[in-house]
Design a protein around this motif. Sequence first.
Motif, short mmCIF file in Angstrom:
data_model
loop_
_atom_site.label_atom_id
_atom_site.label_comp_id
_atom_site.label_asym_id
_atom_site.label_seq_id
_atom_site.Cartn_x
_atom_site.Cartn_y
_atom_site.Cartn_z
N GLN A 1 57.96 10.38 -10.59
CA GLN A 1 57.21 11.90 -11.29
C GLN A 1 55.37 11.28 -11.96
O GLN A 1 54.68 11.61 -11.19
N LEU A 2 56.15 10.35 -12.59
CA LEU A 2 54.69 10.29 -13.53
C LEU A 2 53.58 9.25 -12.50
O LEU A 2 52.69 9.44 -12.90
N ALA A 3 54.45 8.11 -12.61
CA ALA A 3 53.92 6.99 -11.36
C ALA A 3 52.56 8.11 -10.42
O ALA A 3 51.78 7.89 -10.22
N ASP A 4 53.53 9.03 -9.73
CA ASP A 4 52.73 9.54 -8.51
C ASP A 4 51.67 10.47 -9.53
O ASP A 4 50.49 10.60 -8.68
N TYR A 5 52.27 11.06 -10.61
CA TYR A 5 50.83 11.62 -10.65
C TYR A 5 49.90 11.18 -11.52
O TYR A 5 48.29 11.58 -11.18
N PHE A 6 50.11 10.04 -11.82
CA PHE A 6 49.05 9.07 -12.80
C PHE A 6 48.32 8.45 -11.45
O PHE A 6 47.04 8.00 -11.48
N GLN A 7 48.72 8.42 -10.66
CA GLN A 7 48.31 7.54 -9.37
C GLN A 7 48.54 6.21 -8.98
O GLN A 7 47.38 5.21 -9.05
N SER A 8 49.55 5.73 -9.54
CA SER A 8 49.78 4.02 -10.10
C SER A 8 51.28 4.07 -9.35
O SER A 8 52.14 4.49 -8.55
N VAL A 9 52.02 2.99 -10.28
CA VAL A 9 52.81 2.65 -10.11
C VAL A 9 54.33 2.28 -11.13
O VAL A 9 53.82 2.24 -11.80
N TRP A 10 55.61 1.81 -10.17
CA TRP A 10 56.73 2.41 -11.71
C TRP A 10 57.40 1.19 -11.43
O TRP A 10 57.60 0.70 -10.25
N VAL A 11 57.59 0.91 -12.65
CA VAL A 11 59.05 -0.38 -12.41
C VAL A 11 60.36 0.15 -12.33
O VAL A 11 60.68 0.92 -13.56
N GLY B 1 65.03 -10.52 -15.39
CA GLY B 1 64.73 -9.79 -13.81
C GLY B 1 64.42 -8.66 -14.16
O GLY B 1 63.82 -9.01 -13.48
N GLN B 2 64.54 -7.57 -15.66
CA GLN B 2 62.85 -6.37 -15.59
C GLN B 2 62.05 -7.52 -16.35
O GLN B 2 60.72 -6.56 -15.48
N LEU B 3 62.06 -8.25 -16.79
CA LEU B 3 60.77 -9.02 -17.22
C LEU B 3 59.91 -9.52 -15.70
O LEU B 3 58.60 -9.33 -15.24
N GLU B 4 60.29 -9.83 -15.11
CA GLU B 4 60.20 -11.12 -13.46
C GLU B 4 59.60 -9.19 -12.89
O GLU B 4 58.63 -9.37 -11.72
N LEU B 5 60.77 -8.16 -12.78
CA LEU B 5 59.94 -7.44 -11.86
C LEU B 5 58.95 -6.55 -12.52
O LEU B 5 57.86 -6.58 -11.60
N GLU B 6 58.45 -6.02 -13.68
CA GLU B 6 57.50 -6.05 -14.49
C GLU B 6 56.15 -6.70 -13.40
O GLU B 6 54.82 -6.35 -14.02
N THR B 7 56.40 -7.95 -14.08
CA THR B 7 54.89 -8.89 -13.73
C THR B 7 55.02 -9.29 -12.19
O THR B 7 53.71 -8.99 -12.10
N GLN B 8 55.87 -9.19 -11.76
CA GLN B 8 55.40 -8.14 -9.97
C GLN B 8 54.50 -7.25 -9.55
O GLN B 8 53.59 -7.28 -9.21
N ILE B 9 54.64 -6.18 -10.15
CA ILE B 9 54.63 -4.98 -10.27
C ILE B 9 53.16 -4.92 -10.47
O ILE B 9 52.38 -3.96 -9.89
N LEU B 10 53.03 -5.24 -11.94
CA LEU B 10 51.86 -4.95 -13.04
C LEU B 10 50.39 -5.38 -12.16
O LEU B 10 49.83 -4.30 -11.85
N PRO B 11 50.06 -5.93 -11.33
CA PRO B 11 49.26 -5.64 -9.91
C PRO B 11 48.86 -4.78 -9.55
O PRO B 11 47.35 -4.50 -8.92
N ASN C 1 47.47 0.86 -11.62
CA ASN C 1 46.05 1.92 -11.72
C ASN C 1 46.23 2.16 -13.02
O ASN C 1 46.95 3.25 -13.38
N LYS C 2 45.45 1.28 -13.85
CA LYS C 2 45.43 1.84 -15.73
C LYS C 2 47.00 2.16 -16.64
O LYS C 2 46.81 1.37 -18.15
N ILE C 3 47.86 2.31 -15.98
CA ILE C 3 48.86 2.47 -16.14
C ILE C 3 50.09 1.98 -15.23
O ILE C 3 50.01 2.13 -14.18
N LEU C 4 51.03 1.58 -15.97
CA LEU C 4 52.41 1.02 -15.34
C LEU C 4 53.50 1.93 -15.85
O LEU C 4 53.90 2.18 -17.45
N ILE C 5 54.31 2.62 -15.10
CA ILE C 5 55.50 3.03 -15.71
C ILE C 5 56.48 2.26 -15.91
O ILE C 5 56.80 2.11 -14.63
#
Length: 178
Positions: A26-36, A62-72, A75-79
């Motif tokens: 929900q937060l990723a949608d609201y802030f128009q970003s992505v979530w891990v 795996g959690q760290l790798e997934l964050e690294t993959q999704i970070l790029p 949009n301003k924040i990563l949930i």
Amino acid sequence: MKTETSIKKIAIVGPESTGKSTISAQLADYFQSVWVPEYAREYCAALTAPCTRQDEINMFRGQLELETQILPQANKILICDTTFITVKIWSDHMFGESPREVIDELPKHPYDLYLLMDINLPWQEDPLRDFPHMREHFMEVWHNELKALDATYYVISGSNKERLDNAIEKIDSFLARS
């Protein structure tokens, strides 16, 4: 080009069955970003034997790798639906201690803001959840872990709608100060 420091990392954490995945989406949608998503969920669903210390290390990596993959894609924040602090908490509980690799990496991977989901929602059964009778215990553990990291965090309570509103307000306030 986006850098890790230009994106604010917001961690959604807490005990089992507190709505972390729901509010992350929900937060990723609201802030128009992505979530891990929580890496451990898929990992544990695929296990055919009880979780081992090596599995915990694999989930940490795996959690760290997934964050690294999704970070790029952020949009301003990563949930982040949980963090590898969960590996520390579960390892401490299940094995009496955390893997050294996890302990060493904790201070190297801070999040800008943590939202600690309260245990006031009803327990939802799930084959990957184990401790409905220990929610208060794990809530206290989360408080202690976040304090030990000197983390900026807020407890998010209420119904699902109230939680979302409270979380948005805390993130907006944080972003306004950043």
